[in-house]
Enzyme design. Sequence first.
Site, PDB file in Angstrom:
ATOM      1  CG  ASP A   8       2.907  -2.847   2.229  1.00 21.06           C
ATOM      2  OD1 ASP A   8       2.171  -3.228   3.172  1.00 21.06           O
ATOM      3  OD2 ASP A   8       2.614  -1.875   1.503  1.00 21.06           O
ATOM      4  CB  CYS A  65      -0.572  -3.936   1.580  1.00 20.56           C
ATOM      5  SG  CYS A  65      -2.032  -3.699   0.556  1.00 20.56           S
ATOM      6  CB  THR A  67      -5.906  -0.550   1.154  1.00 17.90           C
ATOM      7  OG1 THR A  67      -5.019  -0.898   0.066  1.00 17.90           O
ATOM      8  CG2 THR A  67      -5.678   0.902   1.553  1.00 17.90           C
ATOM      9  CG  HIS A  98     -19.720 -18.384  -5.221  1.00 19.31           C
ATOM     10  ND1 HIS A  98     -20.824 -17.600  -5.488  1.00 19.31           N
ATOM     11  CD2 HIS A  98     -20.144 -19.318  -4.328  1.00 19.31           C
ATOM     12  CE1 HIS A  98     -21.868 -18.031  -4.789  1.00 19.31           C
ATOM     13  NE2 HIS A  98     -21.475 -19.077  -4.073  1.00 19.31           N
ATOM     14  CG  HIS A 133     -19.664 -21.468  -8.276  1.00 18.98           C
ATOM     15  ND1 HIS A 133     -20.300 -20.254  -8.420  1.00 18.98           N
ATOM     16  CD2 HIS A 133     -20.396 -22.174  -7.379  1.00 18.98           C
ATOM     17  CE1 HIS A 133     -21.356 -20.230  -7.626  1.00 18.98           C
ATOM     18  NE2 HIS A 133     -21.437 -21.384  -6.991  1.00 18.98           N
TER      19      HIS A 133
END
Length: 176
Positions: A8, A65, A67, A98, A133
């Site tokens: 964004d 974005c 954050t 992992h 994993h």
Amino acid sequence: MRVAVGGDHGGGRVKEEIIVLLQQKGIAYQDFGAFSPEAVDYPDFALKVAEAVRSGEYDRGILCCGTGIGVAIAANKVPGIRAALCHDTFSARAAREHNNANILTLGERVIGPGLAKEIVETWLKAEFQGGRHARRVEKITRIEEKYCAGRSKGPETEEWVGRHKGPEAQSQEGTT
Ligand code: RB5
């Protein structure tokens, strides 16, 4: 490797930096927007990139974005997507080794462009380790199946599953 990139207005500048990095490295990519600094809704772009990766047309996705959180939450709603928010190189490597993360998310308002590019390079280079994993990632898929069964038809051919699972079990046992 083909990489789907998007984000964004909050992640537009770091997205551009990442695109330059991909160009320098000769990595094929597609920019799914946004294409202007105008305010937009991050789930729209997370969905485009997540669906591009889920379709198998792109091997990995990178979402940016403000954050890195909103795009991660939205992308992880798409079955088959394992989006990881990483703001350090240790997590970026582990997200591949992992968790077999097929989308990396970054927050432009949290880290600078230099670190963001190192994280992208680390994440692109690292490979899924399989073994113990693989069993755990398989259990994530079972959770998706429990809640999404019958709701969406995806391209889970054997070839698609193979590419998204990474190398088969290397019979590593351990607790890390
Ligand atoms: C946009 O202001 C911001 O909320 C968005 O970029 C992101 O940080 C959401 O998680």
